[in-house]
Design a protein around this motif. Structure first.
Motif, PDB file in Angstrom:
ATOM      1  N   ASP A  20     -14.171 -47.243 -87.428  1.00  0.00           N
ATOM      2  CA  ASP A  20     -15.386 -46.473 -87.177  1.00  0.00           C
ATOM      3  C   ASP A  20     -16.614 -47.378 -87.182  1.00  0.00           C
ATOM      4  O   ASP A  20     -17.669 -47.019 -86.697  1.00  0.00           O
ATOM      5  CB  ASP A  20     -15.547 -45.386 -88.248  1.00  0.00           C
ATOM      6  CG  ASP A  20     -14.516 -44.301 -88.052  1.00  0.00           C
ATOM      7  OD1 ASP A  20     -14.100 -44.109 -86.895  1.00  0.00           O
ATOM      8  OD2 ASP A  20     -14.124 -43.666 -89.043  1.00  0.00           O
ATOM      9  N   ASP A  21     -16.460 -48.540 -87.782  1.00  0.00           N
ATOM     10  CA  ASP A  21     -17.532 -49.528 -87.796  1.00  0.00           C
ATOM     11  C   ASP A  21     -17.606 -50.161 -86.409  1.00  0.00           C
ATOM     12  O   ASP A  21     -16.629 -50.726 -85.933  1.00  0.00           O
ATOM     13  CB  ASP A  21     -17.216 -50.569 -88.875  1.00  0.00           C
ATOM     14  CG  ASP A  21     -18.294 -51.626 -88.991  1.00  0.00           C
ATOM     15  OD1 ASP A  21     -18.887 -51.969 -87.967  1.00  0.00           O
ATOM     16  OD2 ASP A  21     -18.507 -52.105 -90.127  1.00  0.00           O
ATOM     17  N   ILE A  22     -18.757 -50.075 -85.756  1.00  0.00           N
ATOM     18  CA  ILE A  22     -18.833 -50.488 -84.353  1.00  0.00           C
ATOM     19  C   ILE A  22     -18.499 -51.966 -84.210  1.00  0.00           C
ATOM     20  O   ILE A  22     -17.804 -52.380 -83.285  1.00  0.00           O
ATOM     21  CB  ILE A  22     -20.227 -50.162 -83.762  1.00  0.00           C
ATOM     22  CG1 ILE A  22     -20.260 -50.500 -82.264  1.00  0.00           C
ATOM     23  CG2 ILE A  22     -21.328 -50.896 -84.483  1.00  0.00           C
ATOM     24  CD1 ILE A  22     -21.478 -49.945 -81.550  1.00  0.00           C
ATOM     25  N   LYS A  23     -18.968 -52.776 -85.179  1.00  0.00           N
ATOM     26  CA  LYS A  23     -18.717 -54.210 -85.065  1.00  0.00           C
ATOM     27  C   LYS A  23     -17.249 -54.528 -85.308  1.00  0.00           C
ATOM     28  O   LYS A  23     -16.699 -55.435 -84.693  1.00  0.00           O
ATOM     29  CB  LYS A  23     -19.590 -54.995 -86.059  1.00  0.00           C
ATOM     30  CG  LYS A  23     -21.036 -55.054 -85.613  1.00  0.00           C
ATOM     31  CD  LYS A  23     -21.877 -55.848 -86.576  1.00  0.00           C
ATOM     32  CE  LYS A  23     -21.574 -57.329 -86.468  1.00  0.00           C
ATOM     33  NZ  LYS A  23     -22.390 -58.094 -87.431  1.00  0.00           N
ATOM     34  N   LYS A  24     -16.635 -53.776 -86.227  1.00  0.00           N
ATOM     35  CA  LYS A  24     -15.227 -54.054 -86.488  1.00  0.00           C
ATOM     36  C   LYS A  24     -14.364 -53.624 -85.316  1.00  0.00           C
ATOM     37  O   LYS A  24     -13.344 -54.256 -85.018  1.00  0.00           O
ATOM     38  CB  LYS A  24     -14.786 -53.370 -87.775  1.00  0.00           C
ATOM     39  CG  LYS A  24     -15.499 -53.967 -88.969  1.00  0.00           C
ATOM     40  CD  LYS A  24     -14.710 -53.893 -90.237  1.00  0.00           C
ATOM     41  CE  LYS A  24     -15.375 -54.793 -91.256  1.00  0.00           C
ATOM     42  NZ  LYS A  24     -14.875 -54.613 -92.599  1.00  0.00           N
ATOM     43  N   GLU A  45     -18.160 -35.910 -88.381  1.00  0.00           N
ATOM     44  CA  GLU A  45     -18.880 -36.948 -89.141  1.00  0.00           C
ATOM     45  C   GLU A  45     -18.051 -37.505 -90.273  1.00  0.00           C
ATOM     46  O   GLU A  45     -18.173 -38.677 -90.635  1.00  0.00           O
ATOM     47  CB  GLU A  45     -20.191 -36.378 -89.702  1.00  0.00           C
ATOM     48  CG  GLU A  45     -21.318 -36.459 -88.695  1.00  0.00           C
ATOM     49  CD  GLU A  45     -22.634 -36.154 -89.332  1.00  0.00           C
ATOM     50  OE1 GLU A  45     -23.042 -36.936 -90.218  1.00  0.00           O
ATOM     51  OE2 GLU A  45     -23.245 -35.132 -88.981  1.00  0.00           O
ATOM     52  N   ASP A  46     -17.209 -36.626 -90.847  1.00  0.00           N
ATOM     53  CA  ASP A  46     -16.330 -37.148 -91.887  1.00  0.00           C
ATOM     54  C   ASP A  46     -15.086 -37.745 -91.231  1.00  0.00           C
ATOM     55  O   ASP A  46     -14.766 -37.436 -90.095  1.00  0.00           O
ATOM     56  CB  ASP A  46     -15.939 -36.028 -92.867  1.00  0.00           C
ATOM     57  CG  ASP A  46     -15.322 -34.864 -92.146  1.00  0.00           C
ATOM     58  OD1 ASP A  46     -15.667 -34.694 -90.955  1.00  0.00           O
ATOM     59  OD2 ASP A  46     -14.515 -34.139 -92.745  1.00  0.00           O
ATOM     60  N   VAL A  47     -14.417 -38.584 -91.969  1.00  0.00           N
ATOM     61  CA  VAL A  47     -13.276 -39.288 -91.408  1.00  0.00           C
ATOM     62  C   VAL A  47     -12.041 -38.417 -91.525  1.00  0.00           C
ATOM     63  O   VAL A  47     -11.675 -38.016 -92.630  1.00  0.00           O
ATOM     64  CB  VAL A  47     -13.043 -40.608 -92.165  1.00  0.00           C
ATOM     65  CG1 VAL A  47     -11.928 -41.393 -91.511  1.00  0.00           C
ATOM     66  CG2 VAL A  47     -14.323 -41.414 -92.187  1.00  0.00           C
ATOM     67  N   VAL A  83     -23.912 -48.972 -89.159  1.00  0.00           N
ATOM     68  CA  VAL A  83     -22.830 -49.471 -88.316  1.00  0.00           C
ATOM     69  C   VAL A  83     -21.754 -48.418 -88.075  1.00  0.00           C
ATOM     70  O   VAL A  83     -20.875 -48.604 -87.242  1.00  0.00           O
ATOM     71  CB  VAL A  83     -22.168 -50.730 -88.927  1.00  0.00           C
ATOM     72  CG1 VAL A  83     -23.116 -51.900 -88.873  1.00  0.00           C
ATOM     73  CG2 VAL A  83     -21.689 -50.465 -90.329  1.00  0.00           C
ATOM     74  N   ASN A  84     -21.813 -47.301 -88.804  1.00  0.00           N
ATOM     75  CA  ASN A  84     -20.763 -46.299 -88.683  1.00  0.00           C
ATOM     76  C   ASN A  84     -20.989 -45.470 -87.410  1.00  0.00           C
ATOM     77  O   ASN A  84     -21.993 -44.775 -87.282  1.00  0.00           O
ATOM     78  CB  ASN A  84     -20.786 -45.396 -89.920  1.00  0.00           C
ATOM     79  CG  ASN A  84     -19.581 -44.495 -89.957  1.00  0.00           C
ATOM     80  OD1 ASN A  84     -18.852 -44.372 -88.957  1.00  0.00           O
ATOM     81  ND2 ASN A  84     -19.370 -43.864 -91.103  1.00  0.00           N
ATOM     82  N   MET A  85     -20.011 -45.526 -86.504  1.00  0.00           N
ATOM     83  CA  MET A  85     -20.180 -44.827 -85.233  1.00  0.00           C
ATOM     84  C   MET A  85     -20.213 -43.313 -85.412  1.00  0.00           C
ATOM     85  O   MET A  85     -20.713 -42.592 -84.556  1.00  0.00           O
ATOM     86  CB  MET A  85     -19.052 -45.210 -84.277  1.00  0.00           C
ATOM     87  CG  MET A  85     -19.125 -46.649 -83.815  1.00  0.00           C
ATOM     88  SD  MET A  85     -18.034 -46.971 -82.458  1.00  0.00           S
ATOM     89  CE  MET A  85     -16.440 -46.961 -83.265  1.00  0.00           C
ATOM     90  N   ARG A  86     -19.673 -42.840 -86.530  1.00  0.00           N
ATOM     91  CA  ARG A  86     -19.702 -41.395 -86.754  1.00  0.00           C
ATOM     92  C   ARG A  86     -21.111 -40.910 -87.070  1.00  0.00           C
ATOM     93  O   ARG A  86     -21.347 -39.716 -87.160  1.00  0.00           O
ATOM     94  CB  ARG A  86     -18.744 -41.019 -87.884  1.00  0.00           C
ATOM     95  CG  ARG A  86     -17.293 -41.292 -87.504  1.00  0.00           C
ATOM     96  CD  ARG A  86     -16.315 -40.742 -88.503  1.00  0.00           C
ATOM     97  NE  ARG A  86     -14.934 -41.122 -88.144  1.00  0.00           N
ATOM     98  CZ  ARG A  86     -14.203 -40.446 -87.254  1.00  0.00           C
ATOM     99  NH1 ARG A  86     -14.691 -39.365 -86.675  1.00  0.00           N
ATOM    100  NH2 ARG A  86     -12.983 -40.854 -86.968  1.00  0.00           N
ATOM    101  N   ARG A  87     -22.019 -41.851 -87.314  1.00  0.00           N
ATOM    102  CA  ARG A  87     -23.411 -41.472 -87.517  1.00  0.00           C
ATOM    103  C   ARG A  87     -24.259 -41.704 -86.267  1.00  0.00           C
ATOM    104  O   ARG A  87     -25.454 -41.541 -86.287  1.00  0.00           O
ATOM    105  CB  ARG A  87     -24.011 -42.287 -88.652  1.00  0.00           C
ATOM    106  CG  ARG A  87     -23.286 -42.156 -89.966  1.00  0.00           C
ATOM    107  CD  ARG A  87     -24.180 -41.536 -91.021  1.00  0.00           C
ATOM    108  NE  ARG A  87     -23.520 -41.581 -92.329  1.00  0.00           N
ATOM    109  CZ  ARG A  87     -22.485 -40.805 -92.657  1.00  0.00           C
ATOM    110  NH1 ARG A  87     -22.012 -39.925 -91.785  1.00  0.00           N
ATOM    111  NH2 ARG A  87     -21.940 -40.899 -93.850  1.00  0.00           N
TER     112      ARG A  87
END
Lengths: 652, 284, 99
Positions: free
Chosen positions: A330-334, A557-559, A390-394
């Motif tokens: 979910d981290d865009i960079k990861k 938004e939650d995983v 960085v969280n794409m869910r946000r």
């Protein structure tokens, strides 16, 4: 020395049995100034790192200037090289003698040929764009000067890596980029995660470096030299076993630096560094050093099919692993880091295919440098607008708020999934072709990878720029300043036209690199149009699945819990757990047992001896009563012994 | 024959003297025993044609060295005697073992050695007599050793002086200063100094108390060390004798006080003693 | 008379002296025992001189006497000094030469 070099070069040229056969001329004229390529950024780094606070104000300009000057120099050299005949474009210039020990000599000499100039242009070109971008990105960081100093240091080391004409000199650049990578990953060392990630990258890279050291040691043993010309010229005379061993050692080194399986674990954590660093070092240039190493050592791999097979296997595994990991993050960079692993897997796989794939590996490396740098910088732009979220869910729906970022990112997106006529289509398609031409399994792996790539990139795209807005902040995200968007435009442009231009401009990259890498054509098992159709169908299927999952439905938004595969992918396919269980824990137990042994065994023996002597002497001390009369008894006893001895000796 | 008689008489005496040294509890007895042994040894020397050594043995050893020992014994305390309890564990056993071992070994050596049955005698070696021959050797062959030993003796003398020397840290008071001190600090009655002991016709010795002008004997005149050892004469002995009538009257009283409570009795008798001046005058 | 008798006497006196050194605590007595041992040795020397008709034995005995005199002087000075500071002439009291 010079005469030996040219003699060897002639030998190589006349032999011409393998791909690396090309006459290497003594550098003259403008080519004699190759060293300036390295000198500019090195000088910049020296000024910035040694100049202290005095250079705070203009530090970023000096850094950009050094990088751009190097780029200009590279363009000049490239132009000059175009003026030479196609089989005489390799030049060597010896700077000084580095090591002269017995029969082993190492010269610091630079080798400028088609392969290295390609890298020079990629490094300095993309590097300069990222330097410019960093002016904006790091504007509010009070240690910006130092950041630029590290960047320049990296560029200098990377240029030394690709320009070296000797494995030992290459290794200096190799370690130099490792150092710069370490410094930049841990640039925000006040964050514990960044410091740990830097350490992890450093440690994992050491494993790869051991491979490099072993490879060089083997070369010294077998060939008596680590110079490219000598090694490549005499590789054919060596036994297959040694050549295979050297190939595998080099592969280990490449795995460490390029985050290939099984040394892939550090790259995802390396995203703790500032985003320009991720773009430059951990996407476009440094992580491709392994591919460069394999392609550069083509003469060795040509003679070692087993080592090449290993390269292909490593590439295929990494390609799929990276893609799967990219799907779950979910981290865009990861997610982008997973993608980088995957794409470098493509390159490694291509490089493992031998002369048929070397050129395509470099081709994909260049286009990947364009579009991945583009996307990382785009991600950086998004983070810049989203206050380092960085969280794409946000994220969600950012295409309205950040149009420039969206458009440029989209170019990169289309390029990576391989939609014609964007850059990635040409390069990746060539690799898939070559893989199918080699055998079915690798072909299917690359095809599957292409599908997954399409899936995770579409997912990233949808979660970030489309869908419902999920960000909470009061003011809407703002577009980045033009100093950041200008490099984005440039890279987006390259992402669009880079592939087409490289493949068809002039003689095309394949012919351009042919003198270095050799050339070989395989027959495809099916018509070309059919393969292209299948590939595109796979890509479209991946996009469609992603749209079904993330485009049609609102992103939560939650995983979500996810399938076991998702969970595994979120945990980097348990790479860290594996390392921990197999290497770290046994290592800890080993060190603990060694400490125990040291304490009880070694120290025990030492301390025990001391204690024994202490106890013995405290017993013996009792004899020393201090009473004269006791001593007198002893003395009289001694007299008796002396008399007895005399009796025994003198009397019969 | 004469020598054998001498030997068999004197040897047991020498051994007894040596045993006396080791076994006597008082050091002074030991010293005297040792003197006996040394004299016997001197006789042995003379008997063995070593007249010079025999004389030296008597003069130097028995005369000088033993006297030195005796002086030190006096200094340390002539009466001190050792207890026979051994304080060091196993010392007696170890000593016995060691001494027996040495005896056995030395005897074995002596007995087993090949020695001439009859002594060669020194007649040939000493044509001009023992002393002249020794002088020849000492001032001839051994002159260097002789000089060195002389230096050793001098050094030893200096060493002894150094060891026993005590640095005076204040000036010895002069007679004048002592006198002034006596008058300024002490009781006026003591200003004239203590009475001198032993001023009688019968006893002129330090263990005899002085008689004060009033006829009473003074204990202060006797060295308190002598009193403590019980070596001083009783003061009662010199007390003025009353008239025969008084003697008869107080006979029982006086005797009991002599035996028991010396000082108290004498204080009680003082008025009576003061009666008679003539006896005191007569004795002085 | 067999002069070996003198030697046996010398052995006896020497051993008695040694025993005295070992068992007597009084420094003066121990010291006198040492003198006794020296004298026993002297007797042996004189006897040997006579046995072999060589005067050197007597000379050695003479030197022993001189050295013994020097020894006595210094030794007694030491005893006096120790007695002065420690109020004791026992060799066991001077047992500080230990841990």
């Amino acid at each position: 020395m010079t005469s030996t070099l040219s003699a060897l070069a002639t030998a190589v040229a006349t032999e011409g049995g393998h791909g690396g056969g090309q006459a290497v001329a003594e550098a003259t004229g403008v080519f004699d100034l190759t060293w300036l390529l390295i000198a500019f950024p090195l000088l910049g780094a020296a000024i910035l790192l040694l100049g202290g606070r005095r250079t705070d104000k203009v530090g970023h300009l000096i850094g950009c200037g050094a990088s751009i000057a190097s780029f200009v120099m590279g363009v000049v050299l490239f132009a000059a090289m175009l003026g030479e005949p196609s089989d005489g474009r390799a030049f060597t210039s010896q700077l000084w003698e580095y090591v002269n020990a017995g029969g082993y000599t190492v010269d610091v000499s630079l080798l400028l040929d088609q392969l290295s100039i390609s890298f020079v242009l990629l490094i300095t070109g993309v590097g300069s764009l990222i330097h410019v971008y960093s002016i904006g990105y790091m504007e509010h960081d009070e240690r910006r000067r130092r950041f630029f100093g590290y960047l320049n240091l990296f560029v200098a080391a990377m240029l030394l890596l690709v320009l070296a004409a000797d494995y030992l000199v290459l290794f200096i650049g190799w370690e130099g980029v490792g150092l710069a990578s370490y410094l930049l990953i841990g640039f925000w060392q006040h964050k514990n995660s960044a410091a740990v990630a830097a350490k992890k990258a450093f440690v994992v890279n050491r494993v790869g470096d051991m491979g490099m050291v072993l490879a060089m040691s083997s070369m010294v043993l077998v060939f008596g030299s680590t110079a490219f010309d000598v090694v490549f010229a005499s590789a054919e005379g060596a036994s297959t076993g040694w050549v295979t061993a050297i190939g595998l050692f080099l592969l280990l080194g490449a795995c460490g630096k390029s985050a290939q399986f099984p040394l892939q674990s550090w790259l995802l954590d390396a995203m703790e560094g500032p985003t320009p660093v991720s773009a430059l070092i951990h996407a476009a240039t440094m992580v491709t050093a392994g591919v460069y190493l394999i392609v550069r050592s083509a003469a060795i791999y040509d003679l070692a099919p087993d080592a090449r097979t290993a390269v292909v296997i490593v590439g295929a595994i990494t390609l799929l692993m990276g893609a799967i990991i990219g799907c779950a993050k979910d981290d865009i960079k990861k997610a982008l880091a997973g993608s980088t692993m995957s794409q470098i897997g493509y390159m490694t796989l291509a490089a493992g295919l031998g002369p048929a794939g070397y050129a395509f590996a470099i081709f994909h490396l260049l286009t990947h440098g364009f579009f991945k740098a583009n996307m990382f910088l785009g991600a950086g732009s998004v983070m810049h607008g989203m206050h380092d979220e960085v969280n794409m869910r946000r994220y969600g729906g950012l295409r309205i708020a950040m149009p420039v970022t969206f458009i440029t990112f989209a170019m990169g997106y289309l390029a990576i999934i391989g939609i014609p006529p964007f850059a990635g289509y040409f390069s990746k398609d060539k690799i898939i072709e070559a893989a199918f031409a080699d055998n079915w399994i690798t072909g299917l792996a690359t095809l599957l990878g292409a599908g997954i790539t399409a899936f995770y990139m579409t997912r990233l795209m949808l979660m970030t720029f489309f869908g419902n807005r999920r960000w909470k902040q009061s003011e809407p995200p703002h577009e980045s300043p033009s100093v950041m968007t200008a490099p984005l435009w440039a890279l987006a442009f390259l992402s669009v036209v880079g592939g087409f231009a490289l493949l068809y401009f002039g003689a095309g990259i394949v012919d351009w690199l042919a003198p270095v890498t050799g050339e070989e054509h395989h027959e495809l098992p099916m018509p070309l149009w059919l393969l292209i159709t299948i590939t595109l169908a796979t890509v479209v299927a991946g996009v469609a699945v992603a749209w079904l999952m993330y485009g049609r439905r609102a992103v939560r938004e939650d995983v979500p819990a996810g399938s076991p595969l998702t969970v595994a992918a979120r945990n980097d396919l348990y790479g860290d757990a594996f390392n921990e269980a197999v290497f770290m824990r046994p290592g800890q137990y080993l060190t603990r047992s060694l400490v125990y042994f040291e304490n009880r065994g070694v120290d025990g023996a030492v301390v025990g001896t001391a204690t024994a002597f202490g106890g013995l002497s405290s017993r013996l001390r009792r004899l020393q009563t201090g009473f004269v009369r006791s001593y007198a008894v002893t003395m009289l006893g001694g007299v008796g012994v002396v008399v007895l001895a005399m009796l025994v000796v003198r009397l019969p | 024959m004469g020598e054998a008689a001498l030997f068999w008489i004197m040897a047991p005496i020498a051994v007894l003297g040596a045993l006396g040294l080791v076994l006597s509890r008082k050091a002074v007895h030991g010293a005297l025993s040792l003197a006996v042994t040394m004299i016997s040894l001197a006789l042995f020397y003379i008997a063995q044609e070593a007249a010079f050594l025999g004389v030296v043995q008597i003069v130097v050893y028995t005369g000088a060295i033993m006297m030195l020992f005796l002086f030190v014994i006096m200094l340390v305390g002539v009466d001190s005697s050792d207890s026979r309890v051994e304080t060091i564990r196993n010392q007696r056993a170890a000593a016995t073992l060691a001494v027996l071992g040495v005896i056995v070994l030395l005897t074995a050596v002596t007995v087993r050695a090949t020695l001439p049955e009859e002594p060669a005698g020194l007649t040939q070696a000493t044509p001009d007599g023992n002393v002249a021959a020794i002088a020849d050797l000492i001032f001839g062959t051994y002159v260097w050793a002789f000089e060195v030993v002389a230096a050793l003796l001098i050094t030893a003398a200096v060493g002894a002086m150094t060891l026993t020397h005590r640095e005076r840290i204040f000036n010895r008071p002069t007679q004048k200063e002592l006198s002034i001190k006596r008058f300024s600090e002490g009781a006026p009655g003591d200003a004239a100094g203590l009475p001198v002991p032993g001023v009688y016709a019968r006893h002129n010795a330090v263990d005899t108390p002085a008689l004060l002008p009033d006829g009473t004997p003074s204990e202060a005149s006797i060295n308190r060390v002598l009193v403590a050892r019980g070596a001083a004469r009783s003061t009662e002995e010199f007390r003025h004798r009353p008239t025969p009538a008084d003697i008869e009257a107080g006979a029982t009283e006086t005797r009991s006080s002599v035996e028991g409570e010396g000082r108290l009795a004498s204080d009680a008798d003082e008025p009576a003693a003061g009666d008679d001046d003539t006896t005191g005058g007569e004795r002085a | 008379m067999n002069p070996t008798n003198y030697l046996v006497l010398s052995v006896i006196l020497f051993s008695i002296g040694a025993a005295g050194v070992l068992v007597r605590r009084n420094a003066l007595v121990a010291f006198m025992s040492v003198e006794l041992m020296l004298n026993a040795a002297n007797l042996a020397f004189v006897t040997f001189a006579r046995m072999h008709g060589n005067l050197d034995g007597q000379i050695v005995a003479f030197f022993v006497m001189v050295v013994a005199a020097a020894e006595v002087v210094v030794g007694l000075a030491i005893i006096v000094t120790i007695f002065r500071t420690r109020r004791s002439a026992s060799v066991d009291d001077a047992s500080l030469l230990k841990l």
